[in-house]
Design an enzyme around this catalytic site. Sequence first.
Site, PDB file in Angstrom:
ATOM      1  N   LYS A  54      37.400  28.506  30.697  1.00 53.17           N
ATOM      2  CA  LYS A  54      36.257  28.179  29.862  1.00 53.17           C
ATOM      3  C   LYS A  54      37.286  28.120  28.712  1.00 53.17           C
ATOM      4  O   LYS A  54      36.705  27.262  27.824  1.00 53.17           O
ATOM      5  CB  LYS A  54      35.398  30.070  30.033  1.00 53.17           C
ATOM      6  CG  LYS A  54      35.151  30.189  30.870  1.00 53.17           C
ATOM      7  CD  LYS A  54      34.310  31.484  30.997  1.00 53.17           C
ATOM      8  CE  LYS A  54      35.354  33.044  30.715  1.00 53.17           C
ATOM      9  NZ  LYS A  54      35.959  33.150  32.004  1.00 53.17           N
TER      10      LYS A  54
ATOM     11  N   ARG B  67      27.769  38.668  28.718  1.00 48.73           N
ATOM     12  CA  ARG B  67      28.830  38.736  30.743  1.00 48.73           C
ATOM     13  C   ARG B  67      27.726  39.569  31.538  1.00 48.73           C
ATOM     14  O   ARG B  67      27.448  40.161  32.367  1.00 48.73           O
ATOM     15  CB  ARG B  67      29.909  39.241  30.523  1.00 48.73           C
ATOM     16  CG  ARG B  67      30.853  39.162  30.390  1.00 48.73           C
ATOM     17  CD  ARG B  67      31.787  39.286  30.188  1.00 48.73           C
ATOM     18  NE  ARG B  67      33.534  39.995  31.182  1.00 48.73           N
ATOM     19  CZ  ARG B  67      33.824  38.351  30.381  1.00 48.73           C
ATOM     20  NH1 ARG B  67      34.632  37.685  29.426  1.00 48.73           N
ATOM     21  NH2 ARG B  67      35.166  38.647  31.333  1.00 48.73           N
TER      22      ARG B  67
ATOM     23  N   ARG C 294      48.948  31.913  34.751  1.00 51.40           N
ATOM     24  CA  ARG C 294      48.565  31.726  33.542  1.00 51.40           C
ATOM     25  C   ARG C 294      49.869  32.201  32.779  1.00 51.40           C
ATOM     26  O   ARG C 294      50.345  33.520  32.826  1.00 51.40           O
ATOM     27  CB  ARG C 294      47.400  32.002  33.212  1.00 51.40           C
ATOM     28  CG  ARG C 294      47.373  32.200  32.027  1.00 51.40           C
ATOM     29  CD  ARG C 294      45.546  32.428  31.527  1.00 51.40           C
ATOM     30  NE  ARG C 294      44.735  33.256  31.456  1.00 51.40           N
ATOM     31  CZ  ARG C 294      44.233  33.938  32.089  1.00 51.40           C
ATOM     32  NH1 ARG C 294      42.746  32.732  30.782  1.00 51.40           N
ATOM     33  NH2 ARG C 294      43.853  34.634  32.418  1.00 51.40           N
TER      34      ARG C 294
ATOM     35  N   ARG D 255      49.086  37.721  31.149  1.00 44.20           N
ATOM     36  CA  ARG D 255      47.931  39.025  30.430  1.00 44.20           C
ATOM     37  C   ARG D 255      48.430  40.197  31.731  1.00 44.20           C
ATOM     38  O   ARG D 255      48.477  39.936  32.638  1.00 44.20           O
ATOM     39  CB  ARG D 255      46.465  38.151  30.601  1.00 44.20           C
ATOM     40  CG  ARG D 255      46.537  37.906  29.468  1.00 44.20           C
ATOM     41  CD  ARG D 255      45.356  36.518  28.865  1.00 44.20           C
ATOM     42  NE  ARG D 255      44.156  37.345  29.984  1.00 44.20           N
ATOM     43  CZ  ARG D 255      42.878  36.906  29.528  1.00 44.20           C
ATOM     44  NH1 ARG D 255      42.673  35.560  29.194  1.00 44.20           N
ATOM     45  NH2 ARG D 255      41.945  37.747  30.258  1.00 44.20           N
TER      46      ARG D 255
ATOM     47  N   ARG E 111      38.331  41.903  38.947  1.00 44.58           N
ATOM     48  CA  ARG E 111      37.336  41.109  37.605  1.00 44.58           C
ATOM     49  C   ARG E 111      36.354  40.291  37.852  1.00 44.58           C
ATOM     50  O   ARG E 111      35.175  40.187  37.893  1.00 44.58           O
ATOM     51  CB  ARG E 111      38.289  40.007  36.165  1.00 44.58           C
ATOM     52  CG  ARG E 111      39.274  41.438  35.586  1.00 44.58           C
ATOM     53  CD  ARG E 111      40.440  40.618  35.626  1.00 44.58           C
ATOM     54  NE  ARG E 111      40.554  39.558  34.189  1.00 44.58           N
ATOM     55  CZ  ARG E 111      41.361  38.455  33.982  1.00 44.58           C
ATOM     56  NH1 ARG E 111      42.260  38.549  34.630  1.00 44.58           N
ATOM     57  NH2 ARG E 111      40.868  37.295  33.736  1.00 44.58           N
TER      58      ARG E 111
HETATM   59  P1  AP5 Z   1      41.966  29.531  31.330  1.00 40.14           P
HETATM   60  O1  AP5 Z   1      41.056  28.782  30.437  1.00 40.14           O
HETATM   61  O2  AP5 Z   1      42.449  30.556  30.646  1.00 40.14           O
HETATM   62  O3  AP5 Z   1      40.730  30.245  32.157  1.00 40.14           O
HETATM   63  P2  AP5 Z   1      38.871  31.298  31.685  1.00 40.14           P
HETATM   64  O4  AP5 Z   1      37.737  30.829  32.590  1.00 40.14           O
HETATM   65  O5  AP5 Z   1      39.488  31.665  30.343  1.00 40.14           O
HETATM   66  O6  AP5 Z   1      39.626  33.176  32.442  1.00 40.14           O
HETATM   67  P3  AP5 Z   1      39.786  34.442  31.715  1.00 40.14           P
HETATM   68  O7  AP5 Z   1      40.586  35.141  32.234  1.00 40.14           O
HETATM   69  O8  AP5 Z   1      40.523  33.815  29.866  1.00 40.14           O
HETATM   70  O9  AP5 Z   1      38.237  35.125  31.408  1.00 40.14           O
HETATM   71  P4  AP5 Z   1      37.879  36.062  31.419  1.00 40.14           P
HETATM   72  O10 AP5 Z   1      36.287  35.896  31.333  1.00 40.14           O
HETATM   73  O11 AP5 Z   1      38.139  37.051  32.149  1.00 40.14           O
HETATM   74  O12 AP5 Z   1      38.301  36.805  30.154  1.00 40.14           O
HETATM   75  P5  AP5 Z   1      37.914  37.382  28.861  1.00 40.14           P
HETATM   76  O13 AP5 Z   1      39.617  37.456  28.492  1.00 40.14           O
HETATM   77  O14 AP5 Z   1      37.073  36.842  28.325  1.00 40.14           O
HETATM   78  O15 AP5 Z   1      42.370  29.428  33.200  1.00 40.14           O
HETATM   79  C1  AP5 Z   1      43.059  29.682  33.257  1.00 40.14           C
HETATM   80  C2  AP5 Z   1      44.228  29.198  34.451  1.00 40.14           C
HETATM   81  O16 AP5 Z   1      43.769  28.230  34.518  1.00 40.14           O
HETATM   82  C3  AP5 Z   1      45.501  28.939  33.464  1.00 40.14           C
HETATM   83  O17 AP5 Z   1      46.655  29.117  33.912  1.00 40.14           O
HETATM   84  C4  AP5 Z   1      44.775  27.423  32.890  1.00 40.14           C
HETATM   85  O18 AP5 Z   1      46.409  26.490  32.421  1.00 40.14           O
HETATM   86  C5  AP5 Z   1      44.498  26.821  34.453  1.00 40.14           C
HETATM   87  N1  AP5 Z   1      43.334  25.887  34.485  1.00 40.14           N
HETATM   88  C6  AP5 Z   1      42.540  25.590  33.698  1.00 40.14           C
HETATM   89  N2  AP5 Z   1      41.468  24.828  34.260  1.00 40.14           N
HETATM   90  C7  AP5 Z   1      42.141  24.080  34.860  1.00 40.14           C
HETATM   91  C8  AP5 Z   1      42.555  23.289  36.034  1.00 40.14           C
HETATM   92  N3  AP5 Z   1      40.627  22.218  35.578  1.00 40.14           N
HETATM   93  N4  AP5 Z   1      42.793  22.822  36.905  1.00 40.14           N
HETATM   94  C9  AP5 Z   1      43.697  23.944  37.601  1.00 40.14           C
HETATM   95  N5  AP5 Z   1      44.157  24.865  36.749  1.00 40.14           N
HETATM   96  C10 AP5 Z   1      43.583  24.575  35.563  1.00 40.14           C
HETATM   97  O19 AP5 Z   1      37.962  39.543  29.117  1.00 40.14           O
HETATM   98  C11 AP5 Z   1      39.044  39.766  29.226  1.00 40.14           C
HETATM   99  C12 AP5 Z   1      38.555  41.204  29.801  1.00 40.14           C
HETATM  100  O20 AP5 Z   1      37.733  41.340  27.912  1.00 40.14           O
HETATM  101  C13 AP5 Z   1      37.882  41.348  30.711  1.00 40.14           C
HETATM  102  O21 AP5 Z   1      37.391  41.626  31.892  1.00 40.14           O
HETATM  103  C14 AP5 Z   1      36.716  42.817  30.078  1.00 40.14           C
HETATM  104  O22 AP5 Z   1      37.317  43.990  30.329  1.00 40.14           O
HETATM  105  C15 AP5 Z   1      36.485  42.189  28.600  1.00 40.14           C
HETATM  106  N6  AP5 Z   1      35.741  41.429  28.204  1.00 40.14           N
HETATM  107  C16 AP5 Z   1      35.783  40.266  27.852  1.00 40.14           C
HETATM  108  N7  AP5 Z   1      34.244  39.557  27.497  1.00 40.14           N
HETATM  109  C17 AP5 Z   1      33.995  40.822  27.521  1.00 40.14           C
HETATM  110  C18 AP5 Z   1      32.185  41.245  27.419  1.00 40.14           C
HETATM  111  N8  AP5 Z   1      31.165  39.927  27.105  1.00 40.14           N
HETATM  112  N9  AP5 Z   1      32.017  42.128  27.801  1.00 40.14           N
HETATM  113  C19 AP5 Z   1      32.554  43.151  28.380  1.00 40.14           C
HETATM  114  N10 AP5 Z   1      34.051  42.981  28.481  1.00 40.14           N
HETATM  115  C20 AP5 Z   1      34.334  42.254  28.413  1.00 40.14           C
HETATM  116 MG    MG Z   2      39.859  32.781  28.964  1.00 40.25          MG
END
Ligand code: AP5
Ligand code: MG
Length: 216
Positions: free
Chosen positions: A15, A90, A129, A161, A172
């Site tokens: 994402k 979410r 990552r 992270r 997660r």
């Molecule tokens: P990346 O693009 O970083 O993936 P992502 O989908 O952004 O993954 P996240 O881990 O950031 O998602 P998340 O939803 O769990 O975390 P968030 O920060 O929102 O890509 C991942 C890796 O793969 C990278 O190394 C990249 O280079 C590689 N990659 C990408 N595309 C690729 C491809 N096509 N092929 C190969 N490799 C690839 O949330 C974190 C925490 O915050 C949550 O757990 C929760 O505690 C809290 N939180 C956030 N939002 C909320 C909410 N709305 N409600 C409640 N709690 C929340």
């Molecule tokens: Mg992300």
Amino acid sequence: MKNSIVMLGAPGAGKGTQAAVLVQQFHIPHISSGDMFRAIRKSDSELGRRVAAIMDSGALVPDELTIQIVQDRLSKPDCQTGFILDGFPRTQPQALALDEMLKNIGQAITVVPYLHVRSELLVERLSNRWTCNTCGSVYSLGPNDAKVCKKSDCLGTLYRRPDDEPATVTERVKVFEKNTSPLISYYSDRGLLRQIDGEQTVDQVTVALLAAIAKV
Ligand code: AP5
Ligand code: MG
Ligand code: ZN
């Protein structure tokens, strides 16, 4: 045309990576609830410590707080020309709250790309990552790669992270399946969902994503 995009996908689905490309393409703000919580956890405060503990356990921050911070951000003038929401909503209550807050500011979601990646690939992706401390760029690196930002005007140091440890990632992913995957049918029922194969290369995913957005 205005693009008001909600990126849906499991942890590690890509994402954030794709949102960064969309920002370049459409010049609209990237609103990542995860990034906002990472900023809050850096603060030396009771709230910062509470958010850090929740994130590191793999659980979700309570809806009330999450909805409030996103609502504040969406009411800023730069969102009037569209936005990319990443990691929000979410839960079902968050999705309902988003519809309500957009209605109040005369906006609506135009498309919900869902990046689909099988769960067994997610742990591996997140173990590799690395994120730049200075500019936030995200890299996928092996143990022998240099942990320095590749942008020549940045060269910041990279960090992992704390919630990317395999045990936390597994939690997660479970939370995604339980709380967030119901939103797939929520948006599909409203004709907004576009499923994209997130297991392709980054560039191929971008091509599919831009095609899905253009067809709206
Ligand atoms: P990346 O693009 O970083 O993936 P992502 O989908 O952004 O993954 P996240 O881990 O950031 O998602 P998340 O939803 O769990 O975390 P968030 O920060 O929102 O890509 C991942 C890796 O793969 C990278 O190394 C990249 O280079 C590689 N990659 C990408 N595309 C690729 C491809 N096509 N092929 C190969 N490799 C690839 O949330 C974190 C925490 O915050 C949550 O757990 C929760 O505690 C809290 N939180 C956030 N939002 C909320 C909410 N709305 N409600 C409640 N709690 C929340
Ligand atoms: Mg992300
Ligand atoms: Zn950098």
